[in-house]
Design an enzyme around this catalytic site. Structure first.
Site, short mmCIF file in Angstrom:
data_model
loop_
_atom_site.label_atom_id
_atom_site.label_comp_id
_atom_site.label_asym_id
_atom_site.label_seq_id
_atom_site.Cartn_x
_atom_site.Cartn_y
_atom_site.Cartn_z
N TYR A 67 11.03 67.88 69.59
CA TYR A 67 11.13 66.44 69.82
C TYR A 67 10.79 65.71 68.53
O TYR A 67 9.86 66.09 67.81
CB TYR A 67 10.16 66.00 70.91
CG TYR A 67 10.81 65.83 72.26
CD1 TYR A 67 11.67 64.75 72.49
CD2 TYR A 67 10.59 66.72 73.30
CE1 TYR A 67 12.28 64.58 73.72
CE2 TYR A 67 11.19 66.56 74.53
CZ TYR A 67 12.04 65.48 74.73
OH TYR A 67 12.64 65.31 75.95
N GLU A 69 11.21 61.80 68.13
CA GLU A 69 11.47 60.36 68.22
C GLU A 69 10.93 59.64 67.00
O GLU A 69 9.87 59.98 66.47
CB GLU A 69 10.84 59.76 69.48
CG GLU A 69 11.72 59.88 70.71
CD GLU A 69 11.33 61.07 71.55
OE1 GLU A 69 10.72 62.00 71.00
OE2 GLU A 69 11.62 61.07 72.76
N ASP A 244 34.55 50.40 63.46
CA ASP A 244 34.45 51.68 64.15
C ASP A 244 35.53 52.58 63.57
O ASP A 244 36.71 52.43 63.89
CB ASP A 244 34.64 51.46 65.65
CG ASP A 244 34.55 52.74 66.47
OD1 ASP A 244 34.59 53.84 65.87
OD2 ASP A 244 34.46 52.65 67.70
N THR A 273 32.20 58.80 64.62
CA THR A 273 31.81 60.11 65.14
C THR A 273 31.84 61.09 63.97
O THR A 273 32.36 60.79 62.90
CB THR A 273 32.78 60.59 66.23
OG1 THR A 273 34.12 60.53 65.72
CG2 THR A 273 32.67 59.74 67.48
N LYS A 276 36.23 64.77 65.40
CA LYS A 276 37.57 64.21 65.15
C LYS A 276 38.06 64.61 63.76
O LYS A 276 37.99 65.79 63.38
CB LYS A 276 37.56 62.70 65.36
CG LYS A 276 37.20 62.26 66.79
CD LYS A 276 37.36 60.77 66.95
CE LYS A 276 37.09 60.32 68.37
NZ LYS A 276 35.64 60.18 68.66
N ARG A 282 30.04 67.47 67.46
CA ARG A 282 30.14 66.26 68.28
C ARG A 282 28.88 65.42 68.07
O ARG A 282 27.77 65.89 68.32
CB ARG A 282 30.31 66.61 69.75
CG ARG A 282 31.62 67.31 70.05
CD ARG A 282 31.82 67.52 71.53
NE ARG A 282 31.94 66.24 72.21
CZ ARG A 282 33.09 65.58 72.37
NH1 ARG A 282 34.21 66.08 71.87
NH2 ARG A 282 33.13 64.43 73.01
#
Length: 475
Positions: A67, A69, A244, A273, A276, A282
């Protein structure tokens, strides 16, 4: 793939799958089957690609167990020094690859990246000035009445983006997506005759609507955009320009899009992203000008859950790959192959939205074949051609059945396909569509003529065998 590299990757995958198989053999079997299916089909979905074995293997590590954060050097958990290294390296590669002053590599997807970007713009443009005007130095000092007023203000801002049928994305302000609920939204479309972006009409819409955010970019527009012009429009009305580039980031990274067609120097905030056309794992990525950096850095915990360290590591590997000269060759081939695919359709009498392409997307209007997009998509899949149905401008069949099929060239280009191969692909697609008949008034049911699927699969197999996926890799 060099033989030594293929042997090493094969050994790694076989060992990994054997471990998985010892716990849940069905998952190992499905994983092997997915590789076989991808090897045996013509993958033409514009949003899909093939990541390298190095990228894929990077994700399967104990970095997944941590983790973290927060952001680099400022975590809410102890023991994040290695995650800091991973995130730093990924961000460094992103900045260098795209020439951006700031990069944020935590978003789990493109939708997440856009959501973080929207909130960062709201925080920078609306929340922070609003607090300063009220004499509040920290949000913890706000009363409930203050919070109510701020919530209303944040949720009453205006966003102008490309319409869905013209090629925009759900996250550009459409009601089914949270962006359509966050903003008072309006869309700009394309010219009714040319189906090309009409900058004069975008400017007129911006002057009339006066948005806080002007969104540029697309998921199904087969042309390039002049981002210098879009920035001029944004500046004129005092809007933040957000681009985008999820679909065409690989063409930016590969220097196919430069100058006014490169969004990064012109946009206040750029999202993408990492799969693509960029050929990574991903995930999402945000590039921004310095004034938005602090707000974007608060993406976790503002919007995102814990960053996925194993995916950030894979992003670092993919971005490092994209900085190699070979990637520029690949990106140019993607664009060249799209032109060849488009020309292959046109010479066989098909109608393309905008009449062609100058990026990686070809959008085929299938109504001339008497089909809906859903019927065409299904018939092509029967023949081993994997595509997706897509709306076209002023689509008579709506967003579910659609009237178009969207094709993309990144994945098959990764396999080594060239222009002649894509001309052959166009021939096979037209063969399927000409031999598909709609059943009655149904927008979904169809009949594919006997022998068509078998004939097309056999021809596809020749192309696929000549351009193997992960050559030498055995699992």
């Amino acid at each position: 793939m060099p033989a030594e590299y293929a042997d090493t990757a094969s050994a790694a995958y076989r060992a990994a799958l054997q471990v998985v198989e010892s716990v849940e053999p069905r998952i190992a079997a499905a994983t092997r089957k997915e590789l076989a299916d991808q090897r045996d089909s013509l993958k033409l979905i514009a949003s899909e690609n093939y990541a390298s074995p190095a990228v894929l293997l990077t994700m399967g590590s104990w970095l997944s167990d941590k983790y973290a954060e927060g952001t680099i050097g400022h975590r809410f958990y102890a023991g994040c020094q290695n995650v800091d290294t991973v995130e730093s390296v990924a961000a460094e590669h992103a900045r260098e690859l795209f020439g951006a002053p700031y990069a944020y590599v935590q978003p789990h997807s493109g939708i997440d990246a856009n959501l973080v970007a929207y909130w960062a713009i709201l925080a920078t443009r609306v929340e922070a000035p609003g607090l300063a005007e009220a004499g509040v130095k920290h949000v913890n000092n706000l009363s409930e009445d203050d919070w109510e007023a701020l919530r209303h203000k944040l949720g009453n801002q205006r966003l102008l983006g490309m319409s869905l049928d013209a090629g925009g994305h759900l996250t550009h302000g459409f009601r089914p997506n949270i962006s359509g609920k966050m903003f008072h939204q309006r869309s700009y479309g394309t010219h009714p005759d040319t189906e090309l972006l009409d900058y004069d009409k975008v400017a007129a819409a911006a002057r009339e609507f006066k948005p806080l955010i002007l969104v540029a970019g697309y998921s199904a527009y087969p042309r390039r955009i002049n981002f210098a012009t879009m920035r001029e429009i944004a500046d004129e009305v005092g809007a933040t320009l957000m681009v985008d580039m999820a679909h065409f980031a690989g063409l930016v990274a590969g220097k196919v899009f430069t100058g006014d067609e490169d969004p990064v120097p012109h946009a206040h905030v750029t999202t993408t992203t990492t799969h693509k056309s960029l050929r990574g794992p991903r995930g999402g990525l945000i590039l921004a000008q310095p004034e938005y950096a602090d707000a974007v850095d608060k993406g976790c915990p503002m919007v995102l859950g814990g960053p996925l360290a194993h995916v950030m590591a894979a992003k670092a590997v993919a971005l490092a790959e994209a900085r190699q000269p070979a990637f520029q060759t690949y990106a140019q081939q993607v664009a060249d192959n799209a032109k060849a695919l488009a020309e292959g359709f046109l010479t066989r009498g098909a109608r393309l939205v905008t009449g062609g392409t100058d990026n990686h997307i070809v959008l085929l209007d299938v109504t001339s074949f008497g089909l809906t997009g859903r019927q065409a998509e299904s018939a092509l899949l029967d023949a081993g051609v994997v595509t997706n149905r897509n709306s076209i401008p002023v689509d008579p069949n709506g967003a579910w059945y659609t009237s178009g099929i969207r094709f993309g060239t990144p994945a098959l280009t990764s396999r080594g396909f060239g222009p002649d191969d894509f001309d052959r692909v166009a021939e096979l697609v037209v063969d399927v569509l000409k031999n598909t008949t709609a059943e009655g008034t149904s927008k979904a049911k169809y009949t594919l003529a006997d022998g068509t699927a078998e004939r097309v699969r056999a021809a596809s197999a020749e192309l696929l065998d000549a351009n193997p996926l992960y050559p030498g890799l055995s699992v």
